[in-house]
Design an enzyme around this catalytic site. Structure first.
Site, mmCIF file in Angstrom:
data_model
loop_
_atom_site.group_PDB
_atom_site.id
_atom_site.type_symbol
_atom_site.label_atom_id
_atom_site.label_comp_id
_atom_site.label_asym_id
_atom_site.label_seq_id
_atom_site.Cartn_x
_atom_site.Cartn_y
_atom_site.Cartn_z
ATOM 1 N N ASP A 227 18.271 26.190 12.624
ATOM 2 C CA ASP A 227 17.897 25.676 11.300
ATOM 3 C C ASP A 227 18.920 26.074 10.237
ATOM 4 O O ASP A 227 19.433 25.243 9.499
ATOM 5 C CB ASP A 227 16.556 26.295 10.872
ATOM 6 C CG ASP A 227 15.383 25.369 11.151
ATOM 7 O OD1 ASP A 227 15.573 24.148 11.149
ATOM 8 O OD2 ASP A 227 14.278 25.895 11.364
ATOM 9 N N GLU B 149 15.190 22.473 3.542
ATOM 10 C CA GLU B 149 14.032 23.240 3.985
ATOM 11 C C GLU B 149 14.276 24.750 3.904
ATOM 12 O O GLU B 149 13.364 25.518 3.632
ATOM 13 C CB GLU B 149 13.668 22.848 5.430
ATOM 14 C CG GLU B 149 12.386 23.524 5.854
ATOM 15 C CD GLU B 149 11.814 23.040 7.178
ATOM 16 O OE1 GLU B 149 12.550 22.405 7.950
ATOM 17 O OE2 GLU B 149 10.645 23.324 7.430
ATOM 18 N N ASP C 179 16.406 18.264 6.470
ATOM 19 C CA ASP C 179 15.549 19.030 7.393
ATOM 20 C C ASP C 179 16.414 19.247 8.636
ATOM 21 O O ASP C 179 16.606 18.337 9.443
ATOM 22 C CB ASP C 179 14.268 18.268 7.739
ATOM 23 C CG ASP C 179 13.301 19.162 8.521
ATOM 24 O OD1 ASP C 179 13.723 20.237 8.993
ATOM 25 O OD2 ASP C 179 12.127 18.783 8.659
ATOM 26 N N ILE D 113 16.251 21.075 11.466
ATOM 27 C CA ILE D 113 15.583 20.837 12.763
ATOM 28 C C ILE D 113 14.134 20.502 12.453
ATOM 29 O O ILE D 113 13.316 21.384 12.182
ATOM 30 C CB ILE D 113 15.641 22.067 13.712
ATOM 31 C CG1 ILE D 113 17.083 22.429 14.054
ATOM 32 C CG2 ILE D 113 14.858 21.768 14.995
ATOM 33 C CD1 ILE D 113 17.223 23.573 15.071
ATOM 34 N N ASP D 114 13.818 19.214 12.459
ATOM 35 C CA ASP D 114 12.437 18.796 12.274
ATOM 36 C C ASP D 114 11.802 18.733 13.664
ATOM 37 O O ASP D 114 12.413 18.223 14.603
ATOM 38 C CB ASP D 114 12.422 17.411 11.615
ATOM 39 C CG ASP D 114 11.015 16.906 11.377
ATOM 40 O OD1 ASP D 114 10.151 17.711 10.983
ATOM 41 O OD2 ASP D 114 10.775 15.700 11.595
ATOM 42 N N THR E 34 10.204 21.703 15.264
ATOM 43 C CA THR E 34 10.721 22.925 15.903
ATOM 44 C C THR E 34 10.035 23.198 17.243
ATOM 45 O O THR E 34 10.667 23.700 18.168
ATOM 46 C CB THR E 34 10.524 24.136 14.979
ATOM 47 O OG1 THR E 34 9.173 24.163 14.553
ATOM 48 C CG2 THR E 34 11.407 24.056 13.762
ATOM 49 N N ASP F 173 10.448 15.698 5.181
ATOM 50 C CA ASP F 173 9.783 15.304 6.432
ATOM 51 C C ASP F 173 9.476 13.814 6.489
ATOM 52 O O ASP F 173 9.003 13.334 7.527
ATOM 53 C CB ASP F 173 8.471 16.085 6.601
ATOM 54 C CG ASP F 173 8.708 17.477 7.161
ATOM 55 O OD1 ASP F 173 9.655 17.638 7.942
ATOM 56 O OD2 ASP F 173 7.939 18.394 6.807
HETATM 57 N N1 LIG Z 1 -0.823 21.402 8.449
HETATM 58 C C1 LIG Z 1 0.194 20.559 8.559
HETATM 59 N N2 LIG Z 1 0.001 19.232 8.370
HETATM 60 C C2 LIG Z 1 1.012 18.366 8.475
HETATM 61 N N3 LIG Z 1 2.290 18.710 8.791
HETATM 62 C C3 LIG Z 1 2.555 20.013 8.990
HETATM 63 C C4 LIG Z 1 1.537 20.995 8.882
HETATM 64 N N4 LIG Z 1 2.098 22.215 9.121
HETATM 65 C C5 LIG Z 1 3.407 21.992 9.348
HETATM 66 N N5 LIG Z 1 3.696 20.677 9.280
HETATM 67 C C6 LIG Z 1 5.000 20.019 9.428
HETATM 68 O O1 LIG Z 1 4.968 19.057 10.429
HETATM 69 C C7 LIG Z 1 6.324 18.759 10.750
HETATM 70 C C8 LIG Z 1 6.429 18.395 12.191
HETATM 71 O O2 LIG Z 1 5.629 17.295 12.377
HETATM 72 P P1 LIG Z 1 5.330 16.702 13.819
HETATM 73 O O3 LIG Z 1 4.172 17.446 14.382
HETATM 74 O O4 LIG Z 1 5.039 15.281 13.545
HETATM 75 O O5 LIG Z 1 6.555 16.923 14.608
HETATM 76 C C9 LIG Z 1 7.138 19.976 10.386
HETATM 77 O O6 LIG Z 1 8.058 19.624 9.405
HETATM 78 C C10 LIG Z 1 6.101 20.937 9.857
HETATM 79 O O7 LIG Z 1 6.529 21.632 8.722
HETATM 80 P P2 LIG Z 1 7.137 23.103 8.852
HETATM 81 O O8 LIG Z 1 8.471 22.907 9.512
HETATM 82 O O9 LIG Z 1 7.239 23.549 7.443
HETATM 83 O O10 LIG Z 1 6.156 23.879 9.691
HETATM 84 MG MG LIG Z 2 10.192 19.112 9.273
#
Ligand SMILES: Nc1ncnc2c1ncn2[C@@H]1O[C@H](COP(=O)(O)O)[C@@H](O)[C@H]1OP(=O)(O)O
Ligand SMILES: [Mg+2]
Length: 375
Positions: A72, A95, A167, A169-170, A172, A313
């Site tokens: 990241d 991010e 972002d 690494i979307d 993770t 995102d």
């Molecule tokens: N409660 C939540 N509801 C929706 N999206 C979330 C939640 N918690 C984290 N995310 C985010 O979902 C994204 C991944 O989505 P997907 O499941 O579709 O791959 C990440 O960017 C993550 O953010 P973060 O990186 O801040 O944890």
């Molecule tokens: Mg993301």
């Protein structure tokens, strides 16, 4: 023709084709697109290298997220350094910030991150890369330069002006499982996404052939369509969403039920009459898949009203789908608003679908969730 005159002709052709691409192109955001493809391609190579070095070849204890952290920071640093060299006045909504890395306890991570970012920066330039973007042999950066670059991602966003979202690494969790993740970048001007790009190093070019070629970049500039570029270097193709009937749809949704409610999607599915099982996938790769015709529908149904979706995102993926002919709204039927700040504000989820079916899906979403349509 002797070899010298042949080389001279090649040089002239080379100069002409380079100039015709960079200075004769009148398409809006042509330079930004060229830059973004270059930056995302390099960041994809970096994250793949992190996976091969730190995830595949090391025994991780369960829950150890350090490879993701390293990837990241290094990928955000790389893209941010390139942005600083290319569009120095543009702020960045990224991010990550480098606070933890600056502390003494961050030393080991910091060293790994600097090595990886520099490895990616000095890799040889390929067609489309420009030396003035700070990439290519000899372009290493110091620790302070890299940390400062990561911290340039701290912009608060807002309704006016140019800004980039990163972002690095979307998805993770998908990254750690060796499944789908995405390197995501977008350019907003006055809260409108003008350029969206996501790199998906593990995504099959054809979902129905999971053992076939993998790795592509999806890119869209507003008004110029959406393209898929294989990471192998093969030529790009323009994407357009096919027409679906409601019952022929397949859902794309998150793997993680905490990110999008699977049970709400099930209810919506039965209201619409969808019988196929959902395609579950991490990251904004879902938006790219939707744009190229996989599934026909992406739903993101809130599990936690207090969660605030982040603009990085959704901004790139949203434009990909719109430029391929689809519609993206929240559950009220309103366009996603990228001008609120770093988040989308209150969480009404995401409904992305082809234009023929979006209204039917939205109606089912509103029946299932009780969210009301808003004019
Ligand atoms: N409660 C939540 N509801 C929706 N999206 C979330 C939640 N918690 C984290 N995310 C985010 O979902 C994204 C991944 O989505 P997907 O499941 O579709 O791959 C990440 O960017 C993550 O953010 P973060 O990186 O801040 O944890
Ligand atoms: Mg993301």
């Amino acid at each position: 023709m002797n070899s010298r005159s042949y080389l001279q002709i090649r040089r002239i052709i080379g100069v002409f084709t380079t100039r015709s691409f960079t200075t004769m192109s009148t398409r809006p955001f042509a330079l930004e697109r060229q830059f973004a493809v270059s930056a995302v391609r390099r960041a994809c190579a970096l994250t793949s290298s992190v996976f091969n070095k730190l995830v595949k070849n090391e025994t991780l204890t369960k829950g150890d997220k350090s490879p993701v952290t390293v990837g990241d920071y290094a990928a955000q640093g790389l893209i941010s350094i390139m942005l600083k060299n290319s569009f120095p006045a543009d702020p960045i909504v990224g991010e990550e910030d480098a606070g933890e890395l600056r502390a003494d306890e961050g030393k080991v991570l910091r060293e790994r991150i600097i090595d990886l970012a520099n490895e990616a920066l000095v890799a040889p330039r390929v067609e489309g890369d420009k030396a003035e973007w700070g990439i290519g042999p000899g372009q290493t950066k110091t620790t302070d330069e890299l940390l400062d670059a990561i911290d340039r991602g701290n912009y608060d966003g807002g309704r006016t002006g140019r800004m980039w979202t990163i972002d690095p690494i979307d998805g993770t969790k998908g990254f750690l499982r060796g499944e789908q993740y995405a390197v995501c970048l977008s350019l907003l001007v006055d809260a409108q996404v003008q350029l969206g790009i996501i790199g998906c190093p593990n995504l099959p070019l054809d979902l129905s052939n999971p053992d076939g070629e993998r790795g592509c970049i999806f890119v869209a500039v507003r008004g110029q369509g959406c393209q898929q570029i294989p990471l192998s270097g093969a030529s790009e193709t323009t994407l357009s969403m096919p027409t679906f009937t409601p019952s022929s749809l397949t859902f794309l949704e998150s793997v993680e039920a905490m990110h999008s409610s699977h049970s709400t999607s099930d209810i919506i599915s039965s209201i619409i009459g969808i019988t196929r099982p959902p395609i579950r996938m991490d990251s904004q790769a879902k938006y790219g898949c939707l744009a190229r015709g996989d599934g026909g529908l992406y739903l993101r149904m809130p599990t936690n009203a207090g969660y605030r979706e982040k603009i990085w995102d959704h901004a790139p993926g949203c434009l990909l789908v719109e430029e391929a002919g689809g519609i993206v709204t929240d559950s009220r039927g309103l366009p996603l608003d990228f001008g609120v700040g770093r988040t989308l504000g209150e969480n009404y989820g995401v409904v992305a679908a082809g234009k023929e079916v979006h209204a039917v899906v939205l109606d089912a979403v509103q029946q299932a969730t009780g969210v009301k349509a808003k004019a």
